[in-house]
Structures are given as structure tokens and as C-alpha cells.
Design a protein around this motif. Structure first.
Motif, short mmCIF file in Angstrom:
data_model
loop_
_atom_site.label_atom_id
_atom_site.label_comp_id
_atom_site.label_asym_id
_atom_site.label_seq_id
_atom_site.Cartn_x
_atom_site.Cartn_y
_atom_site.Cartn_z
N THR A 147 0.82 -1.21 0.00
CA THR A 147 0.00 0.00 0.00
C THR A 147 0.85 1.26 0.00
O THR A 147 0.54 2.21 -0.71
CB THR A 147 -0.94 0.02 1.21
N GLN A 148 1.91 1.28 0.79
CA GLN A 148 2.80 2.44 0.79
C GLN A 148 4.14 2.04 1.38
O GLN A 148 4.28 1.03 2.07
CB GLN A 148 2.22 3.60 1.58
N TYR B 252 -3.41 0.94 -7.93
CA TYR B 252 -3.90 -0.34 -8.45
C TYR B 252 -4.84 -0.13 -9.63
O TYR B 252 -5.55 0.88 -9.70
CB TYR B 252 -4.60 -1.14 -7.34
N TYR C 73 1.99 -3.62 3.86
CA TYR C 73 1.27 -4.53 2.98
C TYR C 73 -0.07 -4.92 3.59
O TYR C 73 -0.16 -5.17 4.79
CB TYR C 73 2.08 -5.81 2.73
N ASN C 74 -1.09 -4.98 2.74
CA ASN C 74 -2.38 -5.53 3.14
C ASN C 74 -2.22 -7.05 3.22
O ASN C 74 -1.79 -7.69 2.26
CB ASN C 74 -3.43 -5.16 2.09
#
Length: 479
Positions: A389-390, A409, A453-454
Motif C-alpha cells: 500500500t505504501q 492499483y 502490505y495488506n
């Protein structure tokens, strides 16, 4: 005197001083004028689930470029890359979507014919890959040598590195007066880690592109032979060797040891297939052909105007620091795994965080650079995989956020907007106003990387890296 036939006006011819001034003006305009050049890698032929992961033979750059700058240098202002194919119906070039061919990462070296040939001869003996893998690879200190001081002596400049799927929305444009300098641009050489993700022969391809293929995370198939006693995969010592931060080791991260390894870069060598070939004869499958398209925007290099950029030696979130008696040594795993969060965890709390601290542009006592030399940061962009995600870059001494790269995404089927794939990432850029001023650091200044991270789904072989461009402060042009 000269008479103008149109108006009959008598005018004096320009003086020698005026002519010299005009020629100087035209020369300066020519030197400041930006030009664009595009070339292609050699064709890459792949069957479904097959991996291309090697350095290809040198490519000659367009003759006009090498002719105009055979004994001089160019200043690269920006560059872009694309993975393309020729449409079999009309022969037109098309951009290839990630769900068809996945760009895991690329790196290109551009320079003099002699320099590129020297690089190719060096790497062809070891099936060289700057990120590791395979047999007979040079150890990390030799890789560092090739990518720093030997690179300058041989005559080539590196572009890319870990950048991959985000390449179409990952701008690399450098503000005035910063540029990458290439002397005698005559040849280029490309390493493209590419995975053919088209359906296997006989499979229903109707769902292609609607969700990511499992192949882009490089699963270890039953054909990969693990020898835990010898520490090898397919008879080869993995490179880079398994070496994570203490924090990832304490978490027993499955990407940090051969005993628990299930997928990632080390199972994604050139010529491997990422499906179980005992269940499907893939070698007779349809062959697709792709190329890497590389475009440079540049101008003639003027030392009094241009500030030379270089890639920094930092940062990989898996890289730890070890003291082996002679001083600090750095070693990174390049990749790690994201375990799925515990069942019942709310989605907003399914978050995996990895972090470490590294000098911003110094690799330890073996580094030839002065750790106290001042650099200024001009361009920084993260590299993440699907699930990311970042990624943050933080000054470890002050706690100040230096840069935050946010992942983008896709939501469609077209190249650059592939649903479920990470298709772009935001850079941080510093320079003259209106940009923020470049932050300055000693090469040995500690910075912290924090990668998010997801973890609603598990992922193998993810990366969390920084690609940064800096200039030595002392190299500023004279006023």
C-alpha cells in the motif's frame, strides 16, 4: 554592402563579432535542445508460464545518436519503458498488459560500445543478474564493483533495477539541473525478468485479466529440487543467499529460509515454468514474442550546467547489518513473504509492516566513497509488489518523513490499468522552486524504511525497495 531585392534597402553586412555571437548563440541553443531516442531489446520468446530472466546481447543504439555523441556525453533528462508486442493481424505495436506478460523487474545499461561489451563478456560467464539467482554468480562485493567505480571506468550508466509492474506509471523525469550522464552512447544491454501469463494450452481463457494469475508471485513447482543439506535449489546455491533482518527472522518469515521457501525470485530463474509440468506439457504450447521498449529524453551534456546523478546504495527493507570483526557488513534477502492475517481479523487491521535502518548512500567499510561526503536527494520512488500500500522513508535521527510512495492499483483490462495489479507508484522529487529543496545528508546518514502490505491474503516473494537518485554536493557547477 548588400542590397535587398525585395525592398531595395541598402544594409551593411554583419561584422565578424556579430557572426561569432550568432554562431555561439546557435551552438548554445543546440546544446540546450532536448532530443528523444527509442530502441528495443532483442525479441523474447515465451510459452505460457515460462520465465525470461537473463541479460540479453548488446543492442546498437540508433546510428545518429552514436555519430553525434561518439566522443562526447549526453545528459539524460527522463526515461520511460514499456513491454510491447507486434499485433499479428496488422503488425502494429501494442502495449502488453500485465495479465498477459508480467514485468517482474528490468534493468538497462547504456554506454560506449566497449563498456557494454565488457559488461556483457563479464556477465555472460556467470549468467549474471543484478538481483541474484542462478549458478556461478559473482558474490555481492563484485556486483557492487561492477555497478559503481568499474561502471564509470568501463563506460556505462545504469537505469532501472528493481522497478517492475509499476513501470507505466512510475515517472522518471529529473528537474533542472540534474541529469544522468552517459559518455559515448553507442550500445545498450537489457535484463528483463518477464513471465508469460497467458492461459495454458487447452485452458479456458475467458477469465484472463479479471484477476491476477498466481504465476506473477513465482510459485515453487514440484519440478524445483530443494536440497536442504547442500542449501541448493536445482543444484545451485541461491543468490542472493537467504539473509533477512533480525526482525523478519524472529517472525520466522517463510521467505527468509530455504526450509520454508514456497515461492519467489529464487524459483523464477530463466527458462523455468511456473506450472506443474508433470500435469501439463508446456513445451509444445504457443509461443509469444515480446520486447522491452526504452525511450530516453536527453540533450548534450555541459559540465558547467548539468549536475550528475547517481543511484544511491539504499534501501532494501530486508537488509540487515552485521559486524564481522572488520566492521559493518550489509546483506539483504531482496524479498520476503506476507503471511495471511489471523482468521477473524477485521480487514482494516490486516496489515503487515516491515522496517529497517540503513545509511542512505554507503555500504560499509568496503565502500570506496567517503561516508562523510555530502549528497543531495533529487528523486526517490519505492518498489512494492501486489498487496503493498505504501512505503515510507524516514530520517532516523530526526524522525522526519523524507518521502512516502503510495501504490496505485488498476481496475480494468487495458495495459497500465490491469485489475488487481499494482500499476503505479508515486515518486518524490526535489529541485529548484517551485519544487522543495533537495534534502542533504552525509552518505552514512541513517534512514528508516517502513513498508506496509495488506495481509488479507498471503503473498510470496514481495519486495520493498527504494530507487533513489542523488547528486554529490561538491559537484555543483561553477558560477
Amino acid at each position: 554592402v548588400v542590397t535587398s531585392p525585395a525592398a531595395g534597402v541598402r544594409r551593411r553586412p554583419p561584422s565578424l563579432t556579430t557572426c561569432a555571437s550568432m554562431l555561439l548563440f546557435l551552438a548554445l541553443v543546440s546544446q540546450a535542445q532536448e532530443r528523444t531516442v527509442t530502441w528495443y531489446s532483442a525479441p523474447i520468446h515465451l510459452r505460457p508460464s515460462e520465465v525470461h530472466n537473463k541479460m540479453d546481447k548488446p543492442t546498437q543504439l540508433p546510428p545518429a545518436l552514436s555519430r553525434d555523441f561518439s566522443n562526447s556525453s549526453i545528459a539524460v533528462r527522463s526515461f520511460t519503458v514499456d513491454v510491447v508486442a507486434l499485433d499479428g493481424r496488422n503488425g502494429e505495436e501494442r502495449s502488453v498488459p500485465l495479465h498477459e506478460a508480467y514485468n517482474h523487474h528490468y534493468v538497462s545499461f547504456i554506454g560506449s560500445k566497449q563498456g557494454i561489451l565488457e559488461l556483457f563478456n563479464y556477465t555472460s560467464k556467470s549468467d549474471f543478474d543484478p538481483l541474484g539467482g542462478g549458478c556461478e554468480k559473482p558474490p555481492p562485493n563484485q556486483l557492487l564493483s561492477m555497478r559503481t567505480h568499474k561502471a564509470h571506468r568501463a563506460g556505462f550508466t545504469q537505469f532501472g533495477g528493481a522497478s517492475g509492474a509499476e513501470f507505466r506509471h512510475n515517472p522518471h523525469a529529473f528537474p533542472e539541473p540534474y541529469s544522468y550522464i552517459i559518455h559515448s552512447p553507442e550500445s545498450a544491454i537489457v535484463l528483463l525478468h518477464l513471465i508469460n501469463q497467458q492461459p495454458l494450452l487447452g485452458e479456458d481463457g475467458s477469465s484472463a485479466g479479471k484477476r491476477p494469475s498466481p504465476w506473477f508471485e513465482c510459485p515453487c513447482t514440484p519440478q524445483r529440487e530443494f536440497d536442504l543439506a547442500a542449501g541448493t535449489i536445482d543444484g545451485c546455491l541461491p543468490r542472493p543467499r537467504f539473509e533477512c533482518t533480525d526482525a523478519l527472522i524472529a517472525q520466522q518469515n517463510s521467505g527468509c529460509s530455504l526450509a520454508h521457501y514456497t515461492g519467489g525470485y529464487r524459483c523464477c530463474e530463466h527458462g523455468n515454468f511456473l506450472t506443474d509440468t508433470s500435469k501439463q506439457d508446456v513445451r509444445d504450447g504457443p509461443i509469444s514474442t515480446y520486447m522491452l521498449k526504452f525511450t530516453l529524453t536527453f540533450r548534450q551534456h555541459l559540465p558547467a550546467r548539468d549536475r550528475a546523478l547517481h543511484p544511491t546504495a539504499c534501501c532494501d527493507v530486508t537488509e540487515g547489518m552485521r559486524d564481522e570483526g572488520s566492521g559493518t557488513r550489509f546483506g539483504g534477502n531482496v524479498e520476503y513473504d506476507i503471511p495471511q492475517c489471523a482468521k477473524g481479523t477485521s480487514p482494516e487491521r490486516c496489515l503487515h509492516i516491515a522496517t529497517n535502518v540503513r545509511p542512505i548512500d554507503w555500504t560499509g567499510p568496503g565502500d570506496k566513497h567517503d561516508p562523510h561526503e555530502m549528497i543531495e536527494l533529487v528523486h526517490a520512488v519505492g518498489h512494492l509488489h501486489v498487496g503493498g500500500t505504501q512505503i515510507d522513508l524516514v530520517d532516523e535521527l530526526t524522525g522526519q518523513l523524507i518521502c512516502r510512495s503510495i501504490a496505485q492499483y488498476g481496475s480494468g483490462l487495458e495495459a497500465g490499468d490491469e485489475v488487481g495489479y499494482l500499476v503505479g507508484i508515486d515518486p518524490c522529487v526535489w529541485g529548484p522552486p517551485p519544487l522543495p529543496p533537495p534534502p542533504r545528508f552525509k552518505r552514512s546518514h541513517p534512514v528508516r524504511t517502513i513498508a506496509y502490505y495488506n495481509s488479507t491474503q498471503a503473498h510470496t516473494g514481495v519486495m520493498s525497495l527504494w530507487l533513489m537518485s542523488a547528486a554529490v554536493v561538491e559537484s555543483a557547477p561553477a558560477a
